[in-house]
Structures are given as C-alpha cells and as structure tokens.
Scaffold this motif. Sequence first.
Motif, PDB file in Angstrom:
ATOM      1  N   SER A  93      11.221  56.555  70.816  1.00  0.00           N
ATOM      2  CA  SER A  93      12.270  56.019  71.688  1.00  0.00           C
ATOM      3  C   SER A  93      13.219  57.120  72.153  1.00  0.00           C
ATOM      4  O   SER A  93      13.871  56.979  73.177  1.00  0.00           O
ATOM      5  N   THR A 153      16.710  50.963  78.410  1.00  0.00           N
ATOM      6  CA  THR A 153      17.982  51.083  77.683  1.00  0.00           C
ATOM      7  C   THR A 153      17.864  50.627  76.231  1.00  0.00           C
ATOM      8  O   THR A 153      18.606  51.098  75.382  1.00  0.00           O
ATOM      9  N   GLU A 154      16.928  49.712  75.953  1.00  0.00           N
ATOM     10  CA  GLU A 154      16.822  49.173  74.596  1.00  0.00           C
ATOM     11  C   GLU A 154      15.491  48.453  74.420  1.00  0.00           C
ATOM     12  O   GLU A 154      14.943  47.897  75.379  1.00  0.00           O
ATOM     13  N   ASP A 182      14.209  45.498  71.774  1.00  0.00           N
ATOM     14  CA  ASP A 182      14.528  44.570  70.684  1.00  0.00           C
ATOM     15  C   ASP A 182      13.205  44.168  70.040  1.00  0.00           C
ATOM     16  O   ASP A 182      12.444  43.385  70.612  1.00  0.00           O
TER      17      ASP A 182
END
Length: 191
Positions: free
Chosen positions: A128, A57-58, A60
């Motif tokens: 991504s 989902t992500e 960082d």
Amino acid sequence: MLYSANTLRGSEVVGSDGGLIGRLIDAYAREDSSDISYLIVESAPGRICLFPAETITEYDTARRRLSLAVSPAEAAECRIAPDGVPVSFRDSDGPSPMDLPVVSQVLGYGVEAVNGPVGRLADVLIDSEGLVIRYLVVDTRDWQPGSDKLIPTEWVQSIDWPRSRMFLKITQEKARQCQRAFAGTHFLHPG
C-alpha cells in the motif's frame, strides 16, 4: 501493509463522496518497476474504466472497499479501457509510451530459478506504500509440497511472455529458504 491481488479483485470501488464507482477487475503494472499504474474498474455492465493508481486513498479490508480521490464528475468522465480489458495496452501518458501488462495475466506462469523449476505464480502482494508489487506468491506444491513461498520481485530476472514463464536470479535452494505464504489471508505482514 501488503495486499493480495487475488483478494483485491472484486472489491467495491467508491469515490471521494463515498458513492459507488464500480468493482475492481484488475490492474495494469509497469513491467520495468512493478509499479501499479492503473486500476481496471467495471463501473457499469460492459463499461470498463481506468483510474490512475495514485488516486487510491484507502482500502478497507473488512468491507473490501477501495476508496479513490475521484469526484463523481471525474468518475463519469473516466478513461475507457480499449476493447474491454485487453491483456496489455499502450500507455501514452508519461515520458515514454509502453505496453502495460494486466497483473492477473501472469498468474499461473511457471516460475524458474537459475537451476530449475520452483512452481507456479499463485498471487502477487501489493504494498500500500507506493503501490508496488513487492512479492510473488509461488505455489511450490509440485516442487516442495506443503508451502507457498514469498519471493521478492527484485529477484525476477525476466518474463518470457510467449512461453508463460518467469525467471528468477536465485537458485532453488534460495527459493526453498524464502518465507512461507499463507493462502486465504486478505493482507500479509512478511517478516
């Protein structure tokens, strides 16, 4: 955004509740499309789990943390990688079973243009959007000192696994004209 596979390895992996699942070891990719299929995560010492790449989902970059849409129960019931981290494994999910190679397996492979060597594969850049390998980062120091080159994956013609070689559809001159890659960055924006 493009992420370096070398930088992603070792990242913390967390579930949908923010709880730690483990650390990213590597990924399995489809040779025919360069899509990332599974993440290889060490969830506990000696326990290697596979998570579908579409659960990401992500990422960082500052915290080197990869978030997955995986509940604690799903993490506890993860698919276990056979025999630790094999170089490839047969993916029986999907329309046709296929052997999926580990992304890091090809690092260090010789890269050759149609008219001669270009360098060695130093890294790959993962987009991504779509979780696909978009670029090869080729260390050209033995051929053209002073710069690594970004080579689009669509220029790969074939991989010779026994000889650890990757063959391109382009000439050395075309490779020489490719954009420079800068080592040590966590993410790159080619262009």
